[in-house]
Design a protein around this motif. Sequence first.
Motif, PDB file in Angstrom:
ATOM      1  N   PRO A 187     -51.929 -38.959  65.560  1.00  0.00           N
ATOM      2  CA  PRO A 187     -51.169 -38.234  66.896  1.00  0.00           C
ATOM      3  C   PRO A 187     -50.238 -37.407  66.068  1.00  0.00           C
ATOM      4  N   GLY A 188     -49.735 -36.144  66.567  1.00  0.00           N
ATOM      5  CA  GLY A 188     -49.035 -35.046  65.942  1.00  0.00           C
ATOM      6  C   GLY A 188     -48.042 -34.714  67.198  1.00  0.00           C
ATOM      7  N   LEU A 189     -46.843 -34.517  66.529  1.00  0.00           N
ATOM      8  CA  LEU A 189     -45.703 -34.059  67.554  1.00  0.00           C
ATOM      9  C   LEU A 189     -45.220 -32.885  66.889  1.00  0.00           C
ATOM     10  N   ALA A 190     -45.021 -31.508  67.677  1.00  0.00           N
ATOM     11  CA  ALA A 190     -44.571 -30.434  67.298  1.00  0.00           C
ATOM     12  C   ALA A 190     -42.991 -30.254  67.821  1.00  0.00           C
ATOM     13  N   VAL A 191     -42.150 -29.754  67.122  1.00  0.00           N
ATOM     14  CA  VAL A 191     -40.828 -29.576  67.642  1.00  0.00           C
ATOM     15  C   VAL A 191     -40.510 -28.160  67.336  1.00  0.00           C
ATOM     16  N   ILE A 192     -40.267 -27.164  68.342  1.00  0.00           N
ATOM     17  CA  ILE A 192     -39.970 -25.995  68.171  1.00  0.00           C
ATOM     18  C   ILE A 192     -38.310 -25.832  68.167  1.00  0.00           C
ATOM     19  N   LEU A 193     -37.844 -25.290  67.103  1.00  0.00           N
ATOM     20  CA  LEU A 193     -36.390 -25.050  66.888  1.00  0.00           C
ATOM     21  C   LEU A 193     -36.016 -23.557  66.999  1.00  0.00           C
ATOM     22  N   VAL A 194     -34.804 -23.105  67.749  1.00  0.00           N
ATOM     23  CA  VAL A 194     -34.696 -21.587  67.638  1.00  0.00           C
ATOM     24  C   VAL A 194     -33.083 -21.346  67.146  1.00  0.00           C
ATOM     25  N   GLY A 195     -33.058 -20.691  66.142  1.00  0.00           N
ATOM     26  CA  GLY A 195     -31.589 -20.748  65.765  1.00  0.00           C
ATOM     27  C   GLY A 195     -31.120 -21.812  64.797  1.00  0.00           C
ATOM     28  N   SER A 196     -29.895 -21.945  64.244  1.00  0.00           N
ATOM     29  CA  SER A 196     -29.663 -22.839  63.361  1.00  0.00           C
ATOM     30  C   SER A 196     -28.185 -23.691  63.570  1.00  0.00           C
ATOM     31  N   ARG A 197     -28.336 -24.260  64.938  1.00  0.00           N
ATOM     32  CA  ARG A 197     -27.314 -25.083  65.445  1.00  0.00           C
ATOM     33  C   ARG A 197     -27.464 -26.376  64.508  1.00  0.00           C
ATOM     34  N   LYS A 198     -26.210 -26.855  63.871  1.00  0.00           N
ATOM     35  CA  LYS A 198     -26.312 -27.915  63.093  1.00  0.00           C
ATOM     36  C   LYS A 198     -26.798 -29.045  63.738  1.00  0.00           C
ATOM     37  N   ASP A 199     -26.005 -29.359  64.724  1.00  0.00           N
ATOM     38  CA  ASP A 199     -26.497 -30.635  65.767  1.00  0.00           C
ATOM     39  C   ASP A 199     -28.273 -30.591  66.083  1.00  0.00           C
ATOM     40  N   SER A 200     -28.550 -29.295  66.479  1.00  0.00           N
ATOM     41  CA  SER A 200     -29.768 -29.287  66.886  1.00  0.00           C
ATOM     42  C   SER A 200     -30.640 -29.610  65.564  1.00  0.00           C
ATOM     43  N   GLN A 201     -30.354 -29.020  64.423  1.00  0.00           N
ATOM     44  CA  GLN A 201     -30.958 -29.503  63.436  1.00  0.00           C
ATOM     45  C   GLN A 201     -30.927 -30.799  62.901  1.00  0.00           C
ATOM     46  N   THR A 202     -29.959 -31.769  63.043  1.00  0.00           N
ATOM     47  CA  THR A 202     -29.771 -33.120  62.904  1.00  0.00           C
ATOM     48  C   THR A 202     -30.943 -33.703  63.955  1.00  0.00           C
ATOM     49  N   TYR A 203     -30.867 -33.200  65.259  1.00  0.00           N
ATOM     50  CA  TYR A 203     -31.871 -34.102  66.051  1.00  0.00           C
ATOM     51  C   TYR A 203     -33.347 -33.849  65.744  1.00  0.00           C
ATOM     52  N   VAL A 204     -33.636 -32.601  65.269  1.00  0.00           N
ATOM     53  CA  VAL A 204     -34.895 -32.362  64.954  1.00  0.00           C
ATOM     54  C   VAL A 204     -35.283 -33.222  63.654  1.00  0.00           C
ATOM     55  N   ARG A 205     -34.406 -33.225  62.640  1.00  0.00           N
ATOM     56  CA  ARG A 205     -34.543 -34.204  61.567  1.00  0.00           C
ATOM     57  C   ARG A 205     -34.873 -35.578  61.809  1.00  0.00           C
ATOM     58  N   ASN A 206     -33.849 -36.233  62.777  1.00  0.00           N
ATOM     59  CA  ASN A 206     -34.178 -37.395  63.300  1.00  0.00           C
ATOM     60  C   ASN A 206     -35.462 -37.898  63.796  1.00  0.00           C
ATOM     61  N   LYS A 207     -35.735 -36.952  64.525  1.00  0.00           N
ATOM     62  CA  LYS A 207     -37.235 -36.868  65.202  1.00  0.00           C
ATOM     63  C   LYS A 207     -38.330 -37.028  64.087  1.00  0.00           C
ATOM     64  N   LYS A 208     -38.284 -35.985  63.385  1.00  0.00           N
ATOM     65  CA  LYS A 208     -39.114 -36.128  62.259  1.00  0.00           C
ATOM     66  C   LYS A 208     -39.266 -37.215  61.290  1.00  0.00           C
ATOM     67  N   LYS A 209     -37.931 -38.043  61.091  1.00  0.00           N
ATOM     68  CA  LYS A 209     -38.088 -39.312  60.419  1.00  0.00           C
ATOM     69  C   LYS A 209     -38.679 -40.333  61.258  1.00  0.00           C
ATOM     70  N   ALA A 210     -38.365 -40.437  62.684  1.00  0.00           N
ATOM     71  CA  ALA A 210     -38.878 -41.278  63.481  1.00  0.00           C
ATOM     72  C   ALA A 210     -40.426 -41.230  63.636  1.00  0.00           C
ATOM     73  N   CYS A 211     -40.818 -39.774  63.463  1.00  0.00           N
ATOM     74  CA  CYS A 211     -42.320 -39.748  63.575  1.00  0.00           C
ATOM     75  C   CYS A 211     -43.079 -40.290  62.376  1.00  0.00           C
ATOM     76  N   GLU A 212     -42.271 -39.955  61.231  1.00  0.00           N
ATOM     77  CA  GLU A 212     -43.042 -40.285  59.870  1.00  0.00           C
ATOM     78  C   GLU A 212     -42.689 -41.884  59.745  1.00  0.00           C
ATOM     79  N   ALA A 213     -42.077 -42.594  60.269  1.00  0.00           N
ATOM     80  CA  ALA A 213     -41.632 -44.030  60.188  1.00  0.00           C
ATOM     81  C   ALA A 213     -42.818 -44.759  60.884  1.00  0.00           C
TER      82      ALA A 213
END
Lengths: 353, 353
Positions: free
Chosen positions: B93-119
């Motif tokens: 299964p694959g999850l794609a996340v689209i992030l526009v811009g460089s908000r620190k908080d959004s980057q953190t969320y995207v990183r957390n989702k990525k980690k949760a996926c990997e786990a």
Amino acid sequence: MVPAARLPVPLAVRPPPPHGPRPIASLRPLLGSPCIYATLRPAAAPLVLTRRGAKEHADAPAKVIDGKLVAKQVREEIAVEVARMKDAIGVVPGLAVILVGSRKDSQTYVRNKKKACEAVGIQSFEANLPEDSSEEEVIKHIASFNSDPSVHGILVQLPLPRHMNDENILNAVGIEKDVDGFHPLNIGRLAMQGRDPFFVPCTPKGCMELLHRHGVEIKGKRAVVIGRSNIVGMPAALLLQKANATVSIVHSQTKNPEEITRQADIVIAAVGVANLVRGNWIKPGAAIIDVGINPVDDPESPRGYRLVGDVCYEEASKVAGAITPVPGGVGPMTIAMLLANTLESAKRIHNFK
Amino acid sequence: MVPAARLPVPLAVRPPPPHGPRPIASLRPLLGSPCIYATLRPAAAPLVLTRRGAKEHADAPAKVIDGKLVAKQVREEIAVEVARMKDAIGVVPGLAVILVGSRKDSQTYVRNKKKACEAVGIQSFEANLPEDSSEEEVIKHIASFNSDPSVHGILVQLPLPRHMNDENILNAVGIEKDVDGFHPLNIGRLAMQGRDPFFVPCTPKGCMELLHRHGVEIKGKRAVVIGRSNIVGMPAALLLQKANATVSIVHSQTKNPEEITRQADIVIAAVGVANLVRGNWIKPGAAIIDVGINPVDDPESPRGYRLVGDVCYEEASKVAGAITPVPGGVGPMTIAMLLANTLESAKRIHNFK
């Protein structure tokens, strides 16, 4: 509940079920009561209304919400708007009805819709297809109405023949011409804040119109919807909620429907059980919209039965502040709202204000 | 209310509003009460629970519904299923996340989702676009994920830059990959009987999962949802209703929210007002799901504030039968449900049972 405009069998020719209407599970004990067959077996004792405040209202019977009259007003307003649109931009709103097969009752409904269109100046289109048509043939006709600029509303008369999948066929109707408003995308937009549906389904729209035109305040009021069908109860609840009522939905699994209903300033009953809602379910002064049209035995009637609502009118009208009769309440509003949706669609498509 | 997975600003860095949280209109008098800043100004007098039955529950404090623990279980189950699917049919299964811009908080969320996926073994895809991208560019990336067979879920990280129309962009996500479940077509299918949504929105799905896993019976029970947002309150009410609860929605226009809430066997609070729901709003023994995550001043905390729910936990836990803590209740469930939706999507697309 089935709105009158889409009823598979006209209620006037549908015999009452053999053992009376299907009761809501937890309410069986109430259903043998005098109200259901009031003209056959009058109540042994007079009604006892013990709730505080009921007495005052018993002295001042409920205002009757006359659906026939409101529907007539609405149709007159539509006629004026249709004429104004024709004069201004030369566009006549058009409604297409697709009828598959030759059921007498469906033919009657389609004829009534055609007449109602003509009376307000809406052009009507019809596709009559044989019973043994294929889904593809029906969908081909829908597609042709979808792309016909004279058609602003499309309605598929139900029921469809058994060999067809209703969902496949209904989904073929273009969302911007789906004047029934039953498409899930439309229901989703109805449910969401900040989104508006393309069309509000006709029967619930008629209920709201009756409340508005009778000056019933909705914002901040407690509202109870009895029944949760896709075509009446659920969209009615979403509409009340969008109008800022505090809404509760009562259904067949609800354990204490009378207690919850008694808290409501506004009740919309759309469950299809004759006389289910008794006088002691009603908060004194409440506004009651009765969507039910149920046949009950009546040997004194020439037809052997008569039509009653989901609400015991005799009892409720002594407690409520306002109430719709059955027939002559919500029923006449459904076709009027279908005309309103068709006009609205033509205005939207041609950007005519 | 905003589910944790989509929070525009991480609550941990959001300062408390200057004059305390925005109260529900009719409830202002309650909001200066001790519960809101309990650690700052302890209640002057002990709680007085006058409702019948409250005493027994005061002796047996509420069972804590541990969202962290349940989310961990869910993630473990997902990992097993992901591995089974890979072994059986070679699909990850694959999850794609689209992030526009460089908000620190959004980057953190995207990183957390990525980690949760990997786990759990879900493949994650990312598109990072510059702040000044055009809507067309974002939609082009969405379209490419829509047609990529390795991607089964697509999520657009909010907030989008101001020059973009959220609705245009979110509508570009294919309905069969919209793992957030916010598309109106999806909400419509959630509302309708006999239809199923493609995806249940993550936070309300997490609430239901907590109720199910704690053996809370829903059918025939009274449920109150406080708040009617498109992403939590409204879909939560539709889910409870689909599970045959009798549902009432309480919102800012509701005149007697405490009285209605007190009738509920199940309460889902998702309104974003710190400690709004007091102990005397709760029916003894009720199950309470608190979706709120609100910062309140707390000079004793190293950060100067702490996070509390929409429910006054100290009071409610003495009356309720079961309750979620904040943090550690619904919060951890949101990402777990996002993973569950992605797995479900991959299974559906590949018809894997």
